[in-house]
Design a protein around this motif. Structure first.
Motif, PDB file in Angstrom:
ATOM      1  N   LYS A  17       0.840  -1.164   0.170  1.00  0.00           N
ATOM      2  CA  LYS A  17      -0.075   0.192  -0.094  1.00  0.00           C
ATOM      3  C   LYS A  17       0.978   1.231  -0.188  1.00  0.00           C
ATOM      4  O   LYS A  17       1.643   1.464   0.922  1.00  0.00           O
ATOM      5  CB  LYS A  17      -0.948   0.005   1.142  1.00  0.00           C
ATOM      6  N   ASP A  50       1.710   5.496   0.048  1.00  0.00           N
ATOM      7  CA  ASP A  50       1.037   6.362   0.831  1.00  0.00           C
ATOM      8  C   ASP A  50       1.930   7.502   0.537  1.00  0.00           C
ATOM      9  O   ASP A  50       2.805   8.073   1.429  1.00  0.00           O
ATOM     10  CB  ASP A  50       0.908   6.038   2.154  1.00  0.00           C
ATOM     11  N   ASN A  76       3.045  10.208   3.014  1.00  0.00           N
ATOM     12  CA  ASN A  76       4.116   9.871   4.230  1.00  0.00           C
ATOM     13  C   ASN A  76       5.343   9.286   3.621  1.00  0.00           C
ATOM     14  O   ASN A  76       6.001   8.345   4.472  1.00  0.00           O
ATOM     15  CB  ASN A  76       3.209   8.899   4.905  1.00  0.00           C
TER      16      ASN A  76
END
Lengths: 339, 310, 291
Positions: C54, C56, C59
């Motif tokens: 995943k 992101d 971040n």
């Protein structure tokens, strides 16, 4: 097997030099710490060597005779160390001397030859290299002078042709020749005391005599004193003036060769002499005599005479015996009150 | 001595032949048509035919092998598929880098290992034994490229002492840019060297001749130099000889981490691009290299030990 | 007096505890590491960690923190999770390749040692040739043939790793075949196959066990190296070497991406080595680390 013991009958004991002993060992004790406790392969040993004399130390393997020699040079392998006692060489106290002092003395004032000459020479250096090394380092001679001296020494010990053989490697020598090399190295600096640890044990019988003769000649010429350690009484009888008998780290008997070997006072000495094979059979018809029992485990030794368990004449009081031999060192003494 | 050389050389020949066989089989084992695989989709029929002929793929296997051996002896490996440069030129231009890297690594390893081994041999106790074992375990489990990256991080990027990658020109910059890579490889070699050296030295320190030397009053330094170190040379040489294989394997990774134009980088490239001629030649070279290194090791040892020399 | 005695006793106890690396203490540590990592990797889908794939981006490149124990990579993926999932790939490869190599190698070695003669010569000569080349070089060559990728690595490693087992087993078999129970079996006219497999092999396993542990480590290291070089796993599969490779461009900005997975490799490797050392001391066999 060497020839049966023969001490020249009626030979007077060698006259002690007025200068006194060259080496005085008093109550020497060497201690090795082990997991099972401290063992003392040399325990309260006292002897001395007169100037120009040869002392023999005789005993079975493990009696502590080799360790004694090493203690004299300060070469007790760690973790062993000299625990107590005195070693006075030419008046100087060696116990407690600095490493540098001891090192200076080794190879120059006191020399040593070992049991297995082939194993005692550096295999990757020529014998000449090792000989001249000692001469240059210990006597400060230059390369040329050192080589000349090396050639002289080789000729003196009977290695011919000297200059060629200097370039040989140790493995190219036979046992007897290698021992001559060792002797050459040891006497190169004209030491006053020569220590010999089983010098002929690893050699053929025919060669043994030659080497012993060589040692005797050198000793006479140089006025050296010698200590010969051996388990072979025959050799001691042949070459030594005085003898000390060791067992399990203790000195059991001491005196001139004539005294100890002809009129032994300690049961152990007597048994040791009896084990020397001779061509005549024993009284009971057997040919070989051995001493029953085994060497004691040094770790479990307590007080008293270590030979008691194997001694035919042992008394109960032997196990608490004080073994100190504190008579004057040139007397014939024995640690056994019984015999 | 020449007899010894001849005998050792003779022993190496079958292994060498085996390596050529391996190198030869590489292409022939490929499932499908190796040439098509190699050239990729853009292959022209001419090119395919050329390489089929070059590899003699249509001949029976033994004939192919003989043709291959012939090409090995004449050093004719063809051209690289990827760069169209003759393989021998390609290898020739890179072999120097890899050799320098290996030599440099060995030098660094020896410089680290000898003092450490001497120090550890003098102590010969539990602690030093454990320390060495620990170091060996750690270096055994550390990936070489990871170590390289950490060194780059610390000494290159943060401290700026060394270049992070690439080979510089000029003698001093050359050495300087090879330093971090050499240290990376040395980190693997050193513990092994220290351990074997220390074992040898401890054994030597217990010998009669060292004791006799001490009994002659020779200084510790002299005894160490002429009696201990001199006698540990053969085992050192042996150890280094044995590690050549590991050194080459290490250089494959290290050269890629530091972007050094050596054989290691070439090998990886040749696989990525299915450049068989190059790969074949490299495998052969590496095999021959190692066999030669073992031979040289034996010869050097024979020379060093007077007992075998004469 | 008693205080001194107590101190002495305590000191002895401490020294005995620190007795390392062999002794059950080493085994305990090694097993903990290895089993711990294996367990983590196996149970990964059920652990409270983010999806390793995943992304992101907001971040990305975060340093280690409470939320992300190992930080995040350049696509914002949680590094800890990726490391744990990578464990699946690496540990599985290590175990499978080592086991297959051992089975193949031992069988060949047993045959070579039992029959001797031409069979032994052929097999051992092949072993010699394969040992003449560095492990990585051979595996890379095989990758050239079968193509890069994880399955290629499996094939490559197994095709090369069997040699050491063969050498160990052959030497052991040569000794073993002169022993009583083998001689007895032969006089009873058991078939050769039965003798080799039922009687000899169980005894031949012992010397191979220590090497088995080292082999696992070496194989995992090979996979990490190959993945680093781009010849192993293909993205986005997490694998320790690939993770380290991914962090190379961010060495200064985000040191954790390359450094931490490597640390995990070292720790797991040491775990196996510790077990191997214990096996060597207590079960016997060739030493653990090789040059």
């Amino acid at each position: 097997m060497t020839a049966p013991i023969s001490v020249a009958p009626g030979a007077p004991p060698p006259v002690a030099d007025e200068r006194g002993a060259i080496l005085d060992v008093t109550d020497l004790t060497v201690m090795f710490p082990t997991e099972r406790g401290a063992i003392r392969p040399v325990h309260d040993v006292t002897f001395s060597v007169e100037h120009g004399q040869t002392l023999g130390i005789v005993g079975e393997s493990g009696s502590g005779k080799s360790v004694s020699l090493r203690a004299l040079l300060g070469l007790v392998p760690s973790p062993g160390r000299i625990e107590s006692g005195h070693i006075r060489f030419e008046g100087r106290e060696l116990v407690g001397a600095t490493a540098a002092e001891l090192r200076a003395m080794r190879g120059r004032d006191i020399g040593m030859i070992f049991q297995d000459p082939m194993a005692s020479l550096n295999p990757v250096l020529t014998v000449g290299d090792q000989l001249t090394e000692v001469i240059r380092v210990k006597l400060g001679l230059g390369r040329r002078a050192a080589t000349d001296r090396a050639v002289e020494l080789f000729e003196r010990v009977g290695i011919h042709p000297a200059s060629t053989r200097l370039r040989s490697y140790p493995h190219q020598f036979s046992g007897g020749m290698a021992q001559r090399v060792m002797i050459a190295i040891a006497v190169a600096t004209r030491p006053r005391l020569l220590l010999a640890d089983e010098p002929t044990t690893a050699l053929d019988v025919s060669v043994q005599d030659q080497v012993l003769d060589l040692l005797e000649d050198l000793r006479r010429e140089e006025g050296m004193s010698m200590i010969i350690v051996s388990h072979d009484i025959g050799i001691i009888a042949r070459t030594c003036d005085a003898v000390a008998v060791m067992y399990a780290g203790r000195l059991l008997e001491r005196g001139t060769v004539d005294q100890v070997l002809r009129r032994p006072r300690h049961p152990y000495t007597r048994m040791l002499l009896a084990t020397v094979p001779s061509l005549k059979p024993n009284v009971d018809g057997t040919r070989l005599t051995s001493i029953a029992g085994q060497l004691p485990d040094l770790a479990t030794l307590t007080m008293g005479c270590p030979f008691a368990p194997r001694c035919a004449q042992a008394l109960p009081s032997c196990s608490t015996l004080d073994l100190t031999l504190d008579q004057p060192t040139d007397a014939h003494v024995s640690a056994c009150p019984v015999a | 001595m020449t007899g010894f050389v001849a005998r050792r050389g003779l022993h190496a020949v079958p292994v060498l032949l085996g390596v050529t066989l391996l190198s030869f089989l590489l292409i022939r084992i490929t499932p499908g048509d190796p040439v098509a695989l190699m050239l990729g989709l853009r292959a022209t029929p001419d090119e395919v035919a050329f390489w089929h002929g070059k590899f003699a793929l249509d001949d029976p296997l033994p004939l192919q092998y003989l043709a291959f051996l012939k090409s090995v002896v004449t050093l004719d490996f063809g051209d690289s598929i990827q760069s169209r440069i003759p393989v021998t030129d390609l290898i020739g231009s890179r072999i120097g880098t890899t050799l320098s890297l290996m030599v440099y690594s060995v030098l660094i390893s020896i410089t680290i290992a000898f003092p450490l081994a001497i120090w550890a041999a003098m102590r010969a106790n539990r602690m030093s034994d454990h320390g060495i074992k620990l170091a060996m375990m750690l270096t055994f489990a550390m990936p070489a490229f990871w170590v390289g990256l950490i060194l780059i991080q610390t000494f290159s990027l943060r401290l700026g002492w060394f270049p992070a990658s690439g080979l510089r020109q000029g003698i001093l910059p050359y050495v300087w840019s090879l330093t971090l890579p050499a240290v990376t490889i040395a980190l693997y070699l050193s513990p092994v060297l220290v351990r074997s050296l220390r074992t040898t030295m401890i054994a030597i320190l217990r010998t009669d001749y060292v004791e006799a030397a001490r009994a002659r009053g020779l200084s510790d330094a002299r005894v160490m130099r002429r009696y201990v170190l001199r006698n540990s040379l053969t085992s050192t040489v042996t150890m280094i000889g044995l590690s050549v294989a590991g050194l080459i394997g290490g250089s494959i990774v290290v050269e890629n981490v530091f972007a050094l134009p050596g054989i290691g980088q070439l090998v990886v490239q040749s696989v990525t691009f299915r450049d068989f001629p190059v790969l074949q030649a490299c495998v052969l070279l590496i095999g021959a290299w190692i066999i030669l290194a073992n031979l040289v090791t034996d010869l050097v040892n024979a020379r060093l030990d007077p007992r075998t020399r004469l | 007096m008693t205080a001194q005695a107590d101190y002495g006793a305590a000191r002895v106890r401490w020294i005995r505890l620190a007795r390392f690396p062999v002794g059950s203490r080493a085994l305990a540590v090694g097993l903990t590491i290895v089993l711990g990592m294996a367990l983590l990797s196996l149970l990964a889908p059920w652990l409270p960690i983010p999806d390793p794939l995943k992304q992101d981006i907001k971040n990305r490149l975060q340093p280690p923190s409470i939320g992300h124990l190992f930080g995040t990579d350049n696509l914002g993926r949680d590094m800890l999770s990726r490391v744990i999932y990578a464990g699946q790939v690496d540990l599985l490869l290590g175990f499978v390749t080592a086991t297959c190599s051992m089975v193949i190698g031992m069988t060949l070695g047993a045959f070579a040692g039992f029959y001797r003669g031409k069979r032994e010569t052929l097999i051992m000569r092949t072993v010699d040739v394969l040992l003449a080349l560095p492990f990585l070089v051979l595996v890379i060559s095989i990758l050239a043939i079968v193509g890069p990728g994880l399955s290629g690595v499996y094939i490559g490693i197994i095709a090369v790793s069997w040699v050491i087992y063969t050498r160990i087993t052959c030497a052991e078999m040569i000794q073993l075949r002169e022993r009583q129970f083998i001689l007895a079996a032969r006089t009873l006219a058991f078939s050769d196959r039965r003798i080799i497999f039922r009687h000899a092999l169980p005894n031949l396993v012992r010397p191979n066990l220590a090497w088995y542990m080292s082999d696992i480590v070496l194989n995992i290291l090979a996979l990490t190296s190959l993945s680093y070089l781009g010849l192993g796993v293909q993205p986005p599969t997490p694998e320790w070497g690939a993770l380290i490779s991914g962090g190379q461009t961010f060495l200064l900005k985000a040191w954790w991406i390359s450094t931490l997975p490597g640390l995990v490799v070292v720790i797991v490797g040491v775990g196996f080595v510790l077990i191997g050392e214990w096996v060597t001391e207590h079960i016997g066999g060739e030493g653990v680390a090789r040059a």
